[in-house]
Design an enzyme around this catalytic site. Structure first.
Site, short mmCIF file in Angstrom:
data_model
loop_
_atom_site.label_atom_id
_atom_site.label_comp_id
_atom_site.label_asym_id
_atom_site.label_seq_id
_atom_site.Cartn_x
_atom_site.Cartn_y
_atom_site.Cartn_z
CB CYS A 107 -0.98 0.03 1.17
SG CYS A 107 -2.26 1.24 0.82
CB CYS B 32 -3.87 3.02 -3.22
SG CYS B 32 -2.94 3.60 -1.82
P1 FAD Z 1 -0.44 -10.86 4.36
O1 FAD Z 1 -1.87 -10.48 4.45
O2 FAD Z 1 0.56 -10.02 5.05
O3 FAD Z 1 -0.34 -12.36 4.85
C1 FAD Z 1 0.84 -13.14 4.83
C2 FAD Z 1 0.62 -14.35 5.71
O4 FAD Z 1 1.70 -15.26 5.55
C3 FAD Z 1 0.55 -13.98 7.20
O5 FAD Z 1 -0.62 -14.49 7.78
C4 FAD Z 1 1.81 -14.63 7.76
O6 FAD Z 1 1.66 -15.07 9.10
C5 FAD Z 1 2.02 -15.80 6.81
N1 FAD Z 1 3.40 -16.31 6.79
C6 FAD Z 1 4.54 -15.60 6.88
N2 FAD Z 1 5.60 -16.42 6.85
C7 FAD Z 1 5.12 -17.68 6.72
C8 FAD Z 1 5.74 -18.97 6.63
N3 FAD Z 1 7.07 -19.12 6.66
N4 FAD Z 1 4.93 -20.03 6.51
C9 FAD Z 1 3.59 -19.89 6.46
N5 FAD Z 1 2.96 -18.70 6.54
C10 FAD Z 1 3.73 -17.61 6.68
N6 FAD Z 1 -4.34 -2.89 0.84
C11 FAD Z 1 -5.45 -2.41 0.21
O7 FAD Z 1 -5.98 -3.07 -0.67
N7 FAD Z 1 -6.01 -1.21 0.56
C12 FAD Z 1 -5.51 -0.46 1.57
O8 FAD Z 1 -6.04 0.61 1.87
C13 FAD Z 1 -4.35 -0.94 2.27
N8 FAD Z 1 -3.82 -0.22 3.29
C14 FAD Z 1 -2.78 -0.74 4.01
C15 FAD Z 1 -2.32 -0.04 5.10
C16 FAD Z 1 -1.30 -0.54 5.89
C17 FAD Z 1 -0.83 0.25 7.07
C18 FAD Z 1 -0.73 -1.81 5.58
C19 FAD Z 1 0.35 -2.39 6.44
C20 FAD Z 1 -1.18 -2.51 4.47
C21 FAD Z 1 -2.21 -1.99 3.67
N9 FAD Z 1 -2.69 -2.67 2.54
C22 FAD Z 1 -3.78 -2.19 1.87
C23 FAD Z 1 -1.93 -3.82 1.99
C24 FAD Z 1 -2.53 -5.19 2.30
O9 FAD Z 1 -2.77 -5.33 3.67
C25 FAD Z 1 -1.59 -6.28 1.80
O10 FAD Z 1 -1.24 -6.03 0.46
C26 FAD Z 1 -2.24 -7.67 1.89
O11 FAD Z 1 -2.47 -8.00 3.24
C27 FAD Z 1 -1.37 -8.71 1.21
O12 FAD Z 1 -1.87 -10.00 1.43
P2 FAD Z 1 -0.88 -11.25 1.56
O13 FAD Z 1 -1.76 -12.41 1.85
O14 FAD Z 1 0.05 -11.29 0.42
O15 FAD Z 1 0.03 -10.92 2.84
#
Ligand code: FAD
Length: 416
Positions: free
Chosen positions: A161, A341
């Site tokens: 983000c 965003c």
């Molecule tokens: P995550 O949701 O981070 O999940 C990753 C998962 O993998 C976690 O549960 C973790 O525990 C797990 N994991 C890590 N290592 C391992 C391992 N070795 N083995 C197994 N599991 C593991 N997005 C929007 O669309 N709109 C917004 O307004 C927005 N605002 C944001 C504001 C902030 C402050 C932040 C921090 C993020 C924001 N985002 C927003 C971004 C969004 O939250 C992320 O892009 C999204 O969560 C990505 O999803 P993901 O599943 O790839 O990663």
């Protein structure tokens, strides 16, 4: 090792949405999710927590409550990937096998890359909306601020983000405006990058707020050290002659966004490309070297905005392509790079950036309903009231009316 039809590593936004999407399409699939965490976080809510709009507890649910029924939860981390053996090694040393692997491990916040930052967080006016436990401190600092200097930082791309560092700034400024102290505030934005926002269409609206709040913009300015007790931040800035100069700025409040890197378990694995991110085809999200591996979310090398909105659109594409791969077929759906965003420019108004690969504008609504390039109350309503339930009850449940996977070969006669 027990072998599953599909092993999903990571139970974040991308992993859970993919599991739900797969089960919606084929309820009998044998799926395992490898995920060590006790809680699943709705990170997009943390910007709102930092402004006192959402309560922190609404942004996290227990992991077991979001893992779809019928999926096996393997409650530990993946320790390494063995794509040639079609196995994942787990933290306890055991292995599990898969027919298809989906990697959705997110990225790593590298707090330690800025000396002094980790130990200052949560005290001395140093905060970050990038952590669940710290977002409430952002609001506490902003709402108890006396006239003084506030610094907001943004590290080098890619970050998740990319708008979030400035969202925290605008909402804090709006709190100071309401409190009547904005005139006594010195607000500085220090961005390691060279532009306010990567897609030019949204910059004019943002600049209006930069001017309204009297924000001092500093580009190419990277946070490199924090002295919490001394309330001093150090930045490195490259001058026009290429010389790097160090600048020290005292602060009353520092909102820091940490550098963001691939997870070590990914960067050290055969799945990673040169930069350490998982190397997938940007359209099909299939691994470029291992046809039985797909990846989505923040962990990949695709050039979309790393957002939950991107994961929401990637999940059905991966689900459809995984089902094809299980039948030995080539991918049939593609992802266009959609990411979103919602830039919270003031309490009650948002500039809703929605774009795909190459910066192509991909608005969900027609312009007369919601013009994303202007600050609107409708976009705030969407973020405040609509997107959280859409996340918990649609995206994580495999209900996909907002995003249908697009077929790779468009049906020519469809319109006829
Ligand atoms: P995550 O949701 O981070 O999940 C990753 C998962 O993998 C976690 O549960 C973790 O525990 C797990 N994991 C890590 N290592 C391992 C391992 N070795 N083995 C197994 N599991 C593991 N997005 C929007 O669309 N709109 C917004 O307004 C927005 N605002 C944001 C504001 C902030 C402050 C932040 C921090 C993020 C924001 N985002 C927003 C971004 C969004 O939250 C992320 O892009 C999204 O969560 C990505 O999803 P993901 O599943 O790839 O990663």
């Amino acid at each position: 090792a027990k072998t599953y039809d599909v092993v999903i590593v990571g139970g974040g936004a991308a992993g859970i949405a993919t599991a739900a999407s797969l089960l919606k399409r084929r309820a009998t699939l044998d799926i395992a999710i490898v995920e060590p965490a006790e809680f699943h976080f709705y990170q997009p809510g943390w910007t709102m927590v930092g402004a006192g709009v959402f309560q922190p507890e609404t942004t996290r649910h227990r992991m077991e409550s979001v893992i779809p029924c019928g999926v096996t939860w393997i409650r530990q981390g993946a320790a390494s990937f063995l794509p040639d053996a079609k196995e994942v090694a787990l933290a306890d040393g055991s292995h599990i096998g898969y027919r298809i692997l989906v990697a959705a491990t997110g990225l790593r916040l590298a707090w330690e890359a800025v000396p002094g930052l980790a130990e200052s967080l949560g005290t001395h006016g140093v905060t970050s909306n990038y952590r669940y436990d710290l977002a409430p401190y952002t609001f506490r600092l902003a709402s108890t601020m006396k006239p003084g200097r506030a610094l907001f930082t943004q590290p080098a791309m890619p970050i998740k983000c990319a708008g979030a560092p400035q969202k925290a700034m605008y909402l804090s400024c709006d709190i100071w405006r309401s409190a009547g102290i904005l005139g006594g505030m010195q607000v500085e934005f220090h961005n390691a990058g060279g532009v306010l926002f990567g897609v030019p269409a949204y910059v004019p609206a943002l600049m209006t707020y930069v001017e309204r709040y009297g924000i001092d913009l500093n580009f190419g300015s990277t946070l490199v050290a924090v002295d919490g007790p001394g309330r001093m931040a150090t930045f490195e800035r490259k001058g026009a002659d290429g010389e790097v100069e160090r600048i020290e700025r005292g602060f009353d409040m520092l909102h820091a966004v940490p550098p963001q890197k691939p997870l070590d378990v990914i960067a050290g694995s055969p799945l990673a490309g040169a930069g350490g991110w998982i190397e997938v085809d940007p359209a099909t999200l299939r691994h470029v070297r291992y046809p039985d591996i797909f990846a989505l979310g923040d962990a990949t090398n695709t050039p979309n905005a790393k957002t939950a909105a991107a994961a929401r659109n990637q999940a059905p594409v991966v689900a459809v392509n995984v089902l094809a791969a299980l039948k030995g077929q080539a991918p049939v759906a593609y992802y266009n790079g959609y990411g979103s965003c919602p830039l919270t420019v003031e309490r009650g108004k948002i500039v809703l950036a929605e774009f795909g690969y190459g910066g192509a504008l991909l608005p969900t609504f027609p312009r007369w309903v919601l013009d994303g390039t202007r600050p609107t109350r409708r976009a705030w309503f969407l973020k405040d009231r609509m997107l959280p339930p859409i996340y918990w009850h649609a995206m994580l449940k495999g209900r996909e009316w907002l995003c249908r996977p697009k077929p790779i070969v468009p049906a020519v006669n469809e319109a006829a």
